[in-house]
Motif scaffolding. Structure first.
Motif, mmCIF file in Angstrom:
data_model
loop_
_atom_site.group_PDB
_atom_site.id
_atom_site.type_symbol
_atom_site.label_atom_id
_atom_site.label_comp_id
_atom_site.label_asym_id
_atom_site.label_seq_id
_atom_site.Cartn_x
_atom_site.Cartn_y
_atom_site.Cartn_z
ATOM 1 N N ILE A 13 5.382 -4.265 -5.444
ATOM 2 C CA ILE A 13 5.417 -2.905 -4.417
ATOM 3 C C ILE A 13 3.985 -2.601 -4.133
ATOM 4 N N LYS A 14 3.272 -2.366 -5.297
ATOM 5 C CA LYS A 14 2.002 -1.622 -5.243
ATOM 6 C C LYS A 14 0.843 -2.594 -4.810
ATOM 7 N N THR A 15 1.090 -3.925 -5.016
ATOM 8 C CA THR A 15 -0.160 -4.798 -4.716
ATOM 9 C C THR A 15 0.064 -5.648 -3.837
ATOM 10 N N GLY A 16 1.459 -5.609 -3.301
ATOM 11 C CA GLY A 16 1.966 -6.577 -2.336
ATOM 12 C C GLY A 16 1.273 -5.961 -1.040
ATOM 13 N N LYS A 17 1.904 -6.967 -0.055
ATOM 14 C CA LYS A 17 1.361 -6.690 1.373
ATOM 15 C C LYS A 17 2.573 -7.556 2.209
ATOM 16 N N GLY A 18 2.431 -7.017 3.296
ATOM 17 C CA GLY A 18 3.272 -7.630 4.548
ATOM 18 C C GLY A 18 2.771 -7.307 5.929
ATOM 19 N N TYR A 32 1.418 -3.872 6.839
ATOM 20 C CA TYR A 32 1.850 -2.722 6.039
ATOM 21 C C TYR A 32 1.977 -3.040 4.580
ATOM 22 N N GLY A 33 1.766 -1.775 3.970
ATOM 23 C CA GLY A 33 2.111 -2.077 2.450
ATOM 24 C C GLY A 33 2.082 -0.657 1.861
ATOM 25 N N PHE A 34 2.372 -0.704 0.253
ATOM 26 C CA PHE A 34 2.152 0.573 -0.404
ATOM 27 C C PHE A 34 1.124 1.360 0.122
ATOM 28 N N ASN A 35 -0.191 0.623 0.296
ATOM 29 C CA ASN A 35 -1.439 1.493 0.632
ATOM 30 C C ASN A 35 -1.469 2.008 1.991
ATOM 31 N N THR A 36 -0.862 1.450 3.083
ATOM 32 C CA THR A 36 -0.770 2.008 4.292
ATOM 33 C C THR A 36 0.679 2.935 4.374
#
Length: 148
Positions: A13-18, A32-36
């Motif tokens: 969840i925190k380091t992944g991306k999509g 998109y991801g946790f960071n966005t």
């Protein structure tokens, strides 16, 4: 009519991306991801996509309702602020605040407010979370292969 959007995700969840895409191609592999979602990194997130969809749907619904009342808007500008909050059961969308600015020649203030509220209630996206949600889930690459 059925339209679709799609998402691809890889990792934790925190380091992944999509990426997220739409059938029309208006969005194509938008990151998109946790960071966005939580850290302000460029990219999109589910809440802003819901906000854009709600604002667009509401604006179209209002245009229809105004037209049915014999009024033609010269402009409709809608913003939908989607609130994501942490609750006892996890994160959930707790509110959507629509902000409308419109120019509707010949409309009275009372008539405009009545029709805008009618659009808020009648907009298909406003009704979205009251709709039944179905799920067809397939786990790939786990255990025995499904029969062909």
């Amino acid at each position: 009519m059925v339209k679709h959007g799609s998402a691809h995700w890889e990792g934790a969840i925190k380091t992944g991306k999509g990426t997220v895409s739409t059938q029309s191609g208006a969005l194509s592999q938008q990151p998109y991801g946790f960071n966005t979602r939580f850290e302000g990194t460029p990219g999109t997130n589910p809440e802003e996509l819901l906000g854009a969809a709600h604002a667009a749907c509401f604006s179209m619904a209002l245009s229809l309702i105004l037209g049915d009342a014999g009024l033609t808007p010269s402009s409709i500008d809608t913003r939908a602020d989607v609130s994501l909050s942490k609750t006892d059961t996890g994160f959930e969308i707790t509110a959507i605040a629509l902000t409308l600015k419109a120019r509707v020649p010949e409309a009275t203030q009372a008539q405009f407010l009545e029709l805008a509220n009618k659009a808020k209630e009648g907009c298909p996206v406003s009704k979205l979370f009251r709709a039944p949600i179905t799920l067809d889930a397939t786990l790939l690459g786990y255990g025995a292969q499904p029969p062909i």
